[in-house]
Design an enzyme around this catalytic site. Structure first.
Site, mmCIF file in Angstrom:
data_model
loop_
_atom_site.group_PDB
_atom_site.id
_atom_site.type_symbol
_atom_site.label_atom_id
_atom_site.label_comp_id
_atom_site.label_asym_id
_atom_site.label_seq_id
_atom_site.Cartn_x
_atom_site.Cartn_y
_atom_site.Cartn_z
ATOM 1 C CE LYS A 67 32.561 41.525 46.421
ATOM 2 N NZ LYS A 67 33.002 40.540 47.458
ATOM 3 C CG ASN B 288 30.886 40.245 50.507
ATOM 4 O OD1 ASN B 288 30.999 40.439 49.302
ATOM 5 N ND2 ASN B 288 31.932 40.050 51.292
ATOM 6 C CE1 TYR C 243 37.907 39.698 45.554
ATOM 7 C CE2 TYR C 243 36.838 39.269 43.453
ATOM 8 C CZ TYR C 243 36.872 39.916 44.671
ATOM 9 O OH TYR C 243 35.865 40.790 45.015
ATOM 10 N NE ARG D 196 37.733 46.658 53.888
ATOM 11 C CZ ARG D 196 37.799 45.403 53.398
ATOM 12 N NH1 ARG D 196 38.101 45.196 52.125
ATOM 13 N NH2 ARG D 196 37.553 44.384 54.155
ATOM 14 C CG PHE E 240 36.894 31.854 49.910
ATOM 15 C CD1 PHE E 240 37.141 32.941 49.086
ATOM 16 C CD2 PHE E 240 37.522 31.815 51.158
ATOM 17 C CE1 PHE E 240 37.991 33.974 49.474
ATOM 18 C CE2 PHE E 240 38.383 32.843 51.556
ATOM 19 C CZ PHE E 240 38.614 33.921 50.714
ATOM 20 C CD GLU F 274 41.643 46.075 44.714
ATOM 21 O OE1 GLU F 274 42.007 45.102 45.421
ATOM 22 O OE2 GLU F 274 40.780 46.893 45.085
ATOM 23 C CG HIS G 282 36.391 44.788 45.976
ATOM 24 N ND1 HIS G 282 37.169 43.831 46.586
ATOM 25 C CD2 HIS G 282 37.241 45.787 45.598
ATOM 26 C CE1 HIS G 282 38.440 44.231 46.566
ATOM 27 N NE2 HIS G 282 38.513 45.408 45.964
HETATM 28 N N1 UDP Z 1 34.928 35.294 50.683
HETATM 29 C C1 UDP Z 1 34.217 34.111 50.813
HETATM 30 N N2 UDP Z 1 34.400 33.362 51.939
HETATM 31 C C2 UDP Z 1 35.241 33.726 52.944
HETATM 32 C C3 UDP Z 1 35.952 34.931 52.815
HETATM 33 C C4 UDP Z 1 35.777 35.694 51.676
HETATM 34 O O1 UDP Z 1 33.457 33.732 49.912
HETATM 35 O O2 UDP Z 1 35.360 32.995 53.944
HETATM 36 C C5 UDP Z 1 34.743 36.133 49.476
HETATM 37 C C6 UDP Z 1 33.855 37.348 49.732
HETATM 38 O O3 UDP Z 1 33.101 37.633 48.554
HETATM 39 C C7 UDP Z 1 34.884 38.424 50.019
HETATM 40 C C8 UDP Z 1 35.983 38.044 49.008
HETATM 41 O O4 UDP Z 1 35.996 36.619 49.031
HETATM 42 O O5 UDP Z 1 34.370 39.726 49.829
HETATM 43 C C9 UDP Z 1 37.361 38.572 49.327
HETATM 44 O O6 UDP Z 1 37.702 38.199 50.645
HETATM 45 P P1 UDP Z 1 38.390 39.221 51.639
HETATM 46 O O7 UDP Z 1 38.860 38.438 52.815
HETATM 47 O O8 UDP Z 1 39.384 40.041 50.900
HETATM 48 O O9 UDP Z 1 37.143 40.116 52.135
HETATM 49 P P2 UDP Z 1 36.786 41.646 51.836
HETATM 50 O O10 UDP Z 1 38.078 42.408 51.700
HETATM 51 O O11 UDP Z 1 35.965 41.652 50.559
HETATM 52 O O12 UDP Z 1 35.981 42.095 53.017
HETATM 53 MG MG MG Z 2 39.727 42.035 50.528
#
Ligand code: UDP
Ligand code: MG
Length: 140
Positions: free
Chosen positions: A11, A114, A51, A87, A59, A128, A117
């Site tokens: 990211k 974070n 997204y 993951r 968010f 994707e 992805h």
């Molecule tokens: N995100 C955020 N706040 C939240 C949850 C998610 O800003 O409370 C962002 C974060 O960058 C995350 C992305 O949205 O990686 C996608 O969310 P997801 O729940 O799919 O998490 P991931 O699969 O990336 O762990």
């Molecule tokens: Mg996700």
């Protein structure tokens, strides 16, 4: 699309902080083969589409701004059990909850920023990969 593939992005903040090489090393060390790779900056439109599943979440707006705010490194990765193993390698969404040794534990700065992805299912991995790469950009 083979089910032994997953899709990742390093990211924007992780690229900007100079962590692309270190994160890529961790991915290779964990046994993933890079099948495709590119540096690119997403438009707001592309980040919003990628997204779209989170459109109704509070968010979403910030996520789109963040993900289009600087270059990302997109990759297609191959390994047995790729989606689940990746993951596990990246760790929980919130770095405060991520296990020691995970990419997010080491490089994420917040739950939003974070570092990486990772696809959440074989079906989404295929979508994707197709979103970011054409067939001639993937090595055989
Ligand atoms: N995100 C955020 N706040 C939240 C949850 C998610 O800003 O409370 C962002 C974060 O960058 C995350 C992305 O949205 O990686 C996608 O969310 P997801 O729940 O799919 O998490 P991931 O699969 O990336 O762990
Ligand atoms: Mg996700």
């Amino acid at each position: 699309m083979a089910t032994n593939r997953t899709f990742t992005m390093i990211k924007p903040e992780a690229v900007a902080q100079g962590n692309t090489g270190k994160i890529t090393d961790m991915i290779i060390e964990a046994g993933f083969k890079i099948k495709a790779m590119k540096l690119k900056q997403l438009t707001k439109e592309a980040a919003g589409e990628f997204y779209a599943v989170h459109k109704e979440r509070p968010f979403y707006g910030e996520l789109v701004e963040y993900m289009s705010g600087g270059p990302i490194v997109a990759m297609i990765l191959e390994k047995e059990n790729a989606v689940a193993d990746f993951r596990k390698l990246i760790g929980a969404t919130d770095p405060a909850e991520a296990e020691e040794g995970t990419i997010r534990k080491q490089f994420a700065t917040s739950k939003a920023e974070n570092a990486v992805h990772g696809s959440d299912s074989d079906e989404n991995a295929a979508i994707e990969c197709d979103f970011h790469f054409s067939a001639d950009e993937i090595v055989g």
